[in-house]
Write a protein that holds these residues in place. Structure first.
Motif, PDB file in Angstrom:
ATOM      1  N   VAL A 286       0.806  -1.224   0.000  1.00 22.93           N
ATOM      2  CA  VAL A 286       0.000   0.000   0.000  1.00 22.93           C
ATOM      3  C   VAL A 286       0.841   1.277   0.000  1.00 22.93           C
ATOM      4  N   PRO A 287       1.795   1.426   0.916  1.00 21.22           N
ATOM      5  CA  PRO A 287       2.589   2.665   0.871  1.00 21.22           C
ATOM      6  C   PRO A 287       3.408   2.810  -0.415  1.00 21.22           C
ATOM      7  N   GLN A 288       3.940   1.682  -0.907  1.00 19.21           N
ATOM      8  CA  GLN A 288       4.726   1.718  -2.154  1.00 19.21           C
ATOM      9  C   GLN A 288       3.858   2.207  -3.322  1.00 19.21           C
ATOM     10  N   ALA A 289       2.679   1.551  -3.445  1.00 19.67           N
ATOM     11  CA  ALA A 289       1.781   1.886  -4.548  1.00 19.67           C
ATOM     12  C   ALA A 289       1.328   3.334  -4.453  1.00 19.67           C
ATOM     13  N   ALA A 290       1.076   3.768  -3.229  1.00 21.77           N
ATOM     14  CA  ALA A 290       0.616   5.140  -3.036  1.00 21.77           C
ATOM     15  C   ALA A 290       1.688   6.124  -3.476  1.00 21.77           C
ATOM     16  N   ARG A 291       2.930   5.829  -3.099  1.00 23.01           N
ATOM     17  CA  ARG A 291       4.001   6.754  -3.466  1.00 23.01           C
ATOM     18  C   ARG A 291       4.179   6.799  -4.990  1.00 23.01           C
ATOM     19  N   ALA A 292       4.178   5.592  -5.602  1.00 25.45           N
ATOM     20  CA  ALA A 292       4.385   5.515  -7.053  1.00 25.45           C
ATOM     21  C   ALA A 292       3.302   6.289  -7.803  1.00 25.45           C
ATOM     22  N   ALA A 293       2.047   6.235  -7.275  1.00 23.85           N
ATOM     23  CA  ALA A 293       0.949   6.904  -7.973  1.00 23.85           C
ATOM     24  C   ALA A 293       0.774   8.339  -7.493  1.00 23.85           C
ATOM     25  N   ASP A 294       1.673   8.770  -6.588  1.00 22.41           N
ATOM     26  CA  ASP A 294       1.608  10.110  -6.024  1.00 22.41           C
ATOM     27  C   ASP A 294       0.262  10.377  -5.336  1.00 22.41           C
ATOM     28  N   VAL A 295      -0.159   9.366  -4.560  1.00 21.31           N
ATOM     29  CA  VAL A 295      -1.405   9.511  -3.802  1.00 21.31           C
ATOM     30  C   VAL A 295      -1.046   9.615  -2.316  1.00 21.31           C
ATOM     31  N   ARG A 296      -1.696  10.540  -1.623  1.00 19.97           N
ATOM     32  CA  ARG A 296      -1.403  10.697  -0.204  1.00 19.97           C
ATOM     33  C   ARG A 296      -2.341   9.799   0.623  1.00 19.97           C
ATOM     34  N   LEU A 297      -1.747   8.971   1.465  1.00 19.01           N
ATOM     35  CA  LEU A 297      -2.561   8.076   2.321  1.00 19.01           C
ATOM     36  C   LEU A 297      -2.995   8.823   3.568  1.00 19.01           C
ATOM     37  N   TRP A 298      -4.279   8.752   3.874  1.00 15.18           N
ATOM     38  CA  TRP A 298      -4.764   9.397   5.098  1.00 15.18           C
ATOM     39  C   TRP A 298      -5.005   8.390   6.198  1.00 15.18           C
ATOM     40  N   GLU A 299      -5.495   7.245   5.800  1.00 14.96           N
ATOM     41  CA  GLU A 299      -5.807   6.263   6.848  1.00 14.96           C
ATOM     42  C   GLU A 299      -5.785   4.856   6.271  1.00 14.96           C
ATOM     43  N   VAL A 300      -5.128   3.950   6.973  1.00 17.28           N
ATOM     44  CA  VAL A 300      -5.210   2.528   6.637  1.00 17.28           C
ATOM     45  C   VAL A 300      -5.557   1.812   7.938  1.00 17.28           C
ATOM     46  N   SER A 301      -6.776   1.279   8.001  1.00 21.53           N
ATOM     47  CA  SER A 301      -7.113   0.616   9.269  1.00 21.53           C
ATOM     48  C   SER A 301      -7.771  -0.735   9.015  1.00 21.53           C
ATOM     49  N   PRO A 302      -7.309  -1.743   9.734  1.00 21.44           N
ATOM     50  CA  PRO A 302      -7.949  -3.050   9.612  1.00 21.44           C
ATOM     51  C   PRO A 302      -9.349  -2.969  10.221  1.00 21.44           C
ATOM     52  N   THR A 303     -10.327  -3.556   9.559  1.00 24.76           N
ATOM     53  CA  THR A 303     -11.694  -3.438  10.092  1.00 24.76           C
ATOM     54  C   THR A 303     -12.130  -4.687  10.837  1.00 24.76           C
ATOM     55  N   ASP A 304     -11.404  -5.778  10.646  1.00 28.85           N
ATOM     56  CA  ASP A 304     -11.901  -7.004  11.298  1.00 28.85           C
ATOM     57  C   ASP A 304     -10.813  -7.647  12.153  1.00 28.85           C
ATOM     58  N   GLU A 305     -10.023  -6.788  12.824  1.00 29.63           N
ATOM     59  CA  GLU A 305      -8.920  -7.345  13.599  1.00 29.63           C
ATOM     60  C   GLU A 305      -9.345  -7.879  14.970  1.00 29.63           C
ATOM     61  N   SER A 306     -10.620  -7.730  15.289  1.00 27.04           N
ATOM     62  CA  SER A 306     -11.026  -8.217  16.594  1.00 27.04           C
ATOM     63  C   SER A 306     -10.836  -9.727  16.649  1.00 27.04           C
ATOM     64  N   LEU A 307     -10.559 -10.201  17.834  1.00 31.74           N
ATOM     65  CA  LEU A 307     -10.294 -11.621  18.001  1.00 31.74           C
ATOM     66  C   LEU A 307     -11.490 -12.451  17.531  1.00 31.74           C
ATOM     67  N   GLU A 308     -12.682 -11.904  17.765  1.00 30.56           N
ATOM     68  CA  GLU A 308     -13.878 -12.638  17.383  1.00 30.56           C
ATOM     69  C   GLU A 308     -13.895 -12.932  15.888  1.00 30.56           C
TER      70      GLU A 308
END
Lengths: 303, 238
Positions: free
Chosen positions: A272-294
């Motif tokens: 994700v960070p590599q691709a973002a840099r190559a495409a000159d896109v600024r990342l604001w947030e990367v968050s896992p949505t299902d990281e809960s143990l459940e």
């Protein structure tokens, strides 16, 4: 060397099934019983400890039935989850009383040894009511170790402990296991189980979801699809870069950002960070949505 | 009997706030006896009323309830019973020990104060003091057996016990003759009557029936408690 064996054990309360057709064999070494809260870990431990009859199936310790058989306690030490010991006794009185209840030939020597094992000599003459959570846990541990049992069952032993106490207890459990004991402990925290147990049994919603070496379980858990929420300066552009790479199964453009289902966790977080840099896109947030143990567990159940 | 269990139980009983009631009830009885004696109101009839209504009819059931449920109920509620159950000790030894502690408390806080109150009131006249002391001991044993069993079976043992003692025995038992047949208090009274020549002591149950029923209830309670303890499920939240 002792072995606890559950064969097709179920337990239900009225219409509620707490444990459903579980078979497992717990041998020497440390076994971690992992599962989210309410999964049936305590119910299982209570059946292994003789506090609950299986509604069906059998629980045995070295071929002897555990239910309604107080003789098994010669081989079994149990540390219950509930905190309450006899608050009005001092630690020493409590442990000595347990030695006498076991009818040990040298109760005083045995209680001194047990207090030493858990490093509680210094506080042994204070009443248990004045102990911290960690100290209570250790004095309960001493009471379970008093007769030097080959099998030890611990129900959520790390609950409420600070990191230092946690390390001490892990150290103690490891030492006990090195002496050839069969130790089972329950926890809902993956890291705890991973650090301590060679063997892991996973329980989810009363079912036996997985069993094996911790590396296998880890692999199962990391190889599952992960869902991420990504927000950036140009979601559309980033989406095409991610899709082009192949580490994600699907990318969805939503109001809130990109919802990405990654197949390869490692590669995706690297990409994700590599691709973002190559495409000159600024990342604001990367968050896992299902990281809960459940969600991890429910994935394991589905497998 | 197991001395360690007895030791822990005594420590638990006397260290709890409920223990104050154990002291207060007999103290009240003794104060009443001394007051009546000092004011000259200690004739045989009044003394009988005090011993029968207050010592046997009020103090004893309450003591039985506190001692009987107290020796095991809180331990089951709080989960400490696990420390005793996870030992290779037969369940009948656990129950008989708990029962013995409860009876010892009845002797200390019920039998002896009743004897002393009786002696203060009437001296050795008509064997009244001894008769009621024996009745309190025998009745206390039956109450303890019943309440220990109740505490092993139900978390609401104290409430159920209070309803039995206050409503069934005291209220209904005093008006409906039939209820008297099923009342530990009445059976104990029959024992007291057989031991004293005081005519003020009246019992509706024959001595033979009372003895048989007291034995059945005491043994039955002990047996039920033991059976139940064998399969006591600790159903704490997961």
């Amino acid at each position: 060397m002792s072995t606890i064996k559950l064969e097709n054990v179920s337990r239900w309360y009225g219409n509620v099934v707490a444990v459903n057709g579980v078979s497992m064999t717990i041998g020497p070494g440390v076994t971690g019983l992992l599962g989210p809260n309410g999964a049936g870990k305590s119910t299982l431990i209570h059946m292994m400890g003789g506090f609950l009859s299986p509604s069906s199936g059998t629980a045995t310790l070295d071929q002897a039935p555990i239910w309604k058989n107080p003789e098994v306690y010669r081989k079994l030490g149990l540390v219950p989850e509930r905190e309450s010991a006899y608050d009005f006794l001092t630690g020493r009185q409590f442990v000595l009383a347990m030695a006498k209840l076991h009818k040990l030939t040298q109760p005083i020597a045995a209680s001194r040894r047990a207090l030493g094992l858990v490093e509680m000599e210094d506080a042994a003459d204070r009443t248990i009511g004045t102990y911290s959570k960690g100290m209570k846990q250790r004095i309960k541990m001493a009471s379970a170790l008093i007769h030097d049992p080959p099998v030890l069952l611990l129900d959520e032993p790390f609950n409420g402990m600070d990191p230092r106490q946690r390390l001490q207890l892990m150290e103690l459990i490891r030492r006990m296991a090195d002496e050839g004991r069969t130790i089972l402990f329950s926890s809902h925290i993956l890291e705890e189980v991973e650090r301590l147990a060679q063997h892991i049994e996973v329980i989810v919603a009363g079912r036996h979801a997985a069993s094996g070496d911790f590396r296998d379980i880890r692999r199962l858990m990391t190889h599952r699809p992960h869902v991420f929420m990504v927000r950036s300066s140009d979601d559309r552009l980033l989406a095409s870069a991610i899709i082009a790479d192949g580490s994600a199964r699907s990318v969805q453009l939503t109001e809130a950002g990109l919802q990405v289902e990654a197949v390869d966790f490692r590669r995706f977080t690297w990409l994700v960070p590599q691709a973002a840099r190559a495409a000159d896109v600024r990342l604001w947030e990367v968050s896992p949505t299902d990281e809960s143990l459940e969600s991890v567990f429910s994935y394991l159940v589905a497998k | 009997m197991n001395r360690t269990i007895a030791y822990i139980t005594f420590r638990g009983m006397l260290g709890r706030r409920r223990a104050l009631l154990l002291f207060a009830l007999p103290a009240l009885l003794l104060v009443l006896a001394v007051t009546l004696r000092a004011t000259g109101n200690n004739d045989l009839d009044i003394s009988t009323v005090v011993l029968q209504r207050f010592a046997l009819g009020t103090v004893l059931p309450l003591l039985g309830l506190i001692a009987g449920t107290g020796v095991i109920g809180p331990e089951i509620d709080d989960g400490q019973i696990m420390y005793i159950l996870t030992k290779p000790i037969s369940r009948s030894v656990i129950i008989t020990t708990k029962l013995a502690v409860a009876i010892a408390l009845i002797i200390g806080f019920g039998v002896i104060p009743t004897l002393v109150a009786g002696l203060i009131l009437t001296g050795t006249l008509a064997q009244l003091a001894v008769a009621f002391a024996v009745a309190v001991l025998v009745g206390g044993t039956a109450y303890c057996a019943v309440f220990v069993a109740l505490a092993v079976y139900s978390r609401f043992a104290v409430t159920i016990g209070l309803m039995y003692a206050l409503i069934w025995e005291s209220l209904i038992g005093n008006f409906a003759p039939g209820a008297k047949n099923l009342s530990i208090q009445q059976w104990s009274l029959a024992i007291a009557k057989s031991l004293t020549s005081a005519t003020a002591v009246k019992a509706d149950i024959s001595l033979g029936a009372a003895v048989v029923l007291l034995i059945i209830v005491s043994a039955g309670g002990t047996l039920l408690a033991t059976t139940r303890l064998r399969t006591l499920s600790v159903t704490s939240a997961d």
